[in-house]
Design an enzyme around this catalytic site. Structure first.
Site, PDB file in Angstrom:
ATOM      1  N   ASP A   9       0.859  -1.191   0.000  1.00 25.54           N
ATOM      2  CA  ASP A   9       0.000   0.000   0.000  1.00 25.54           C
ATOM      3  C   ASP A   9       0.896   1.242   0.000  1.00 25.54           C
ATOM      4  OD1 ASP A   9       0.795   0.432   2.634  1.00 25.54           O
ATOM      5  OD2 ASP A   9      -1.213   0.280   3.498  1.00 25.54           O
ATOM      6  N   CYS A  66       2.680  -3.459   4.036  1.00 25.82           N
ATOM      7  CA  CYS A  66       1.906  -2.249   4.348  1.00 25.82           C
ATOM      8  C   CYS A  66       2.641  -1.530   5.478  1.00 25.82           C
ATOM      9  CB  CYS A  66       0.444  -2.573   4.665  1.00 25.82           C
ATOM     10  SG  CYS A  66       0.171  -3.648   6.090  1.00 25.82           S
ATOM     11  N   THR A  68       2.273  -1.878   8.834  1.00 26.73           N
ATOM     12  CA  THR A  68       2.642  -2.835   9.877  1.00 26.73           C
ATOM     13  C   THR A  68       2.795  -4.263   9.358  1.00 26.73           C
ATOM     14  OG1 THR A  68       0.322  -3.268  10.323  1.00 26.73           O
ATOM     15  CG2 THR A  68       1.384  -1.545  11.653  1.00 26.73           C
ATOM     16  N   HIS A  99       7.629 -24.910   8.201  1.00 24.15           N
ATOM     17  CA  HIS A  99       6.617 -25.610   9.006  1.00 24.15           C
ATOM     18  C   HIS A  99       5.179 -25.320   8.587  1.00 24.15           C
ATOM     19  CE1 HIS A  99       9.395 -26.412  12.735  1.00 24.15           C
ATOM     20  NE2 HIS A  99       9.930 -26.804  11.586  1.00 24.15           N
ATOM     21  N   HIS A 134       4.449 -31.692   9.536  1.00 20.41           N
ATOM     22  CA  HIS A 134       3.995 -30.318   9.273  1.00 20.41           C
ATOM     23  C   HIS A 134       2.893 -30.300   8.208  1.00 20.41           C
ATOM     24  CE1 HIS A 134       7.154 -29.055  11.888  1.00 20.41           C
ATOM     25  NE2 HIS A 134       8.074 -29.631  11.117  1.00 20.41           N
TER      26      HIS A 134
HETATM   27  C1  RB5 Z   1      -2.103   2.722   6.406  1.00 22.03           C
HETATM   28  O1  RB5 Z   1      -2.046   3.931   7.082  1.00 22.03           O
HETATM   29  C2  RB5 Z   1      -1.933   1.574   7.380  1.00 22.03           C
HETATM   30  O2  RB5 Z   1      -3.073   1.416   8.141  1.00 22.03           O
HETATM   31  C3  RB5 Z   1      -1.591   0.310   6.632  1.00 22.03           C
HETATM   32  O3  RB5 Z   1      -0.432   0.502   5.895  1.00 22.03           O
HETATM   33  C4  RB5 Z   1      -1.339  -0.934   7.445  1.00 22.03           C
HETATM   34  O4  RB5 Z   1      -0.389  -0.696   8.433  1.00 22.03           O
HETATM   35  C5  RB5 Z   1      -2.504  -1.659   7.947  1.00 22.03           C
HETATM   36  O5  RB5 Z   1      -2.402  -2.690   8.598  1.00 22.03           O
END
Ligand code: RB5
Length: 150
Positions: A9, A66, A68, A99, A134
């Site tokens: 993203d 993304c 996180t 695994h 596994h």
């Molecule tokens: C975008 O701001 C953020 O929410 C996205 O990149 C991600 O971290 C969502 O899990």
């Protein structure tokens, strides 16, 4: 030639481009499903685009990045046959192939730096599923997906 599909993203465009360059230099054929700009977008759209190309058999392995890595992994894991792992250490990135037979690696551009991101990618793509006990457990995950786990 080994193939891989990549998506991100708006939070991870720069890191995705670095990963793409790295994998290309390693000899992978990389398909990039975007996003390509830092304009705000919705990560489930990207996860869906990538996962449907794994479900169709066009690809066997993908990477989603993304902010996180969490949103991408949540969205990816809603797709039948997708086993997405959100990792920020190389041990997990390797073990989730060995695994769990993970077919999608997720991580966060706001969590890991560029050096660690490349190490995560290498750990993931270089590891092989070990099968055996596994495979029994991965089959159980599939049974949960199919509503057939006793
Ligand atoms: C975008 O701001 C953020 O929410 C996205 O990149 C991600 O971290 C969502 O899990």
């Amino acid at each position: 030639m080994k193939k891989l599909i990549l998506g991100c993203d708006h939070a991870a465009v720069e890191l995705k481009n670095l990963v793409k360059e790295h994998l290309t230099a390693r000899g992978f054929e990389v398909e990039d499903v975007g996003t390509h700009t830092t304009d705000s977008c919705n990560y489930p759209d990207i996860a869906h685009k990538l996962c449907t190309k794994i479900q169709s058999g066009e690809h066997t392995m993908g990477i989603l990045i993304c902010g996180t890595g969490i949103g991408m992994s949540m969205a990816a894991n809603k797709h039948r046959g997708i086993r997405a792992a959100c990792c920020s250490d190389t041990f997990s990135a390797k073990l989730t192939r060995q695994h769990n037979d993970a077919n999608v690696l997720c991580f966060g551009a706001r969590v890991v730096g560029m050096g660690l991101a490349i190490e995560l990618v290498d750990a993931f793509v270089d590891a092989e599923f070990e099968g055996g006990k596994h495979a029994v457990r991965v089959d159980m995950i599939t049974a949960i997906e199919n509503g057939t786990l006793a």
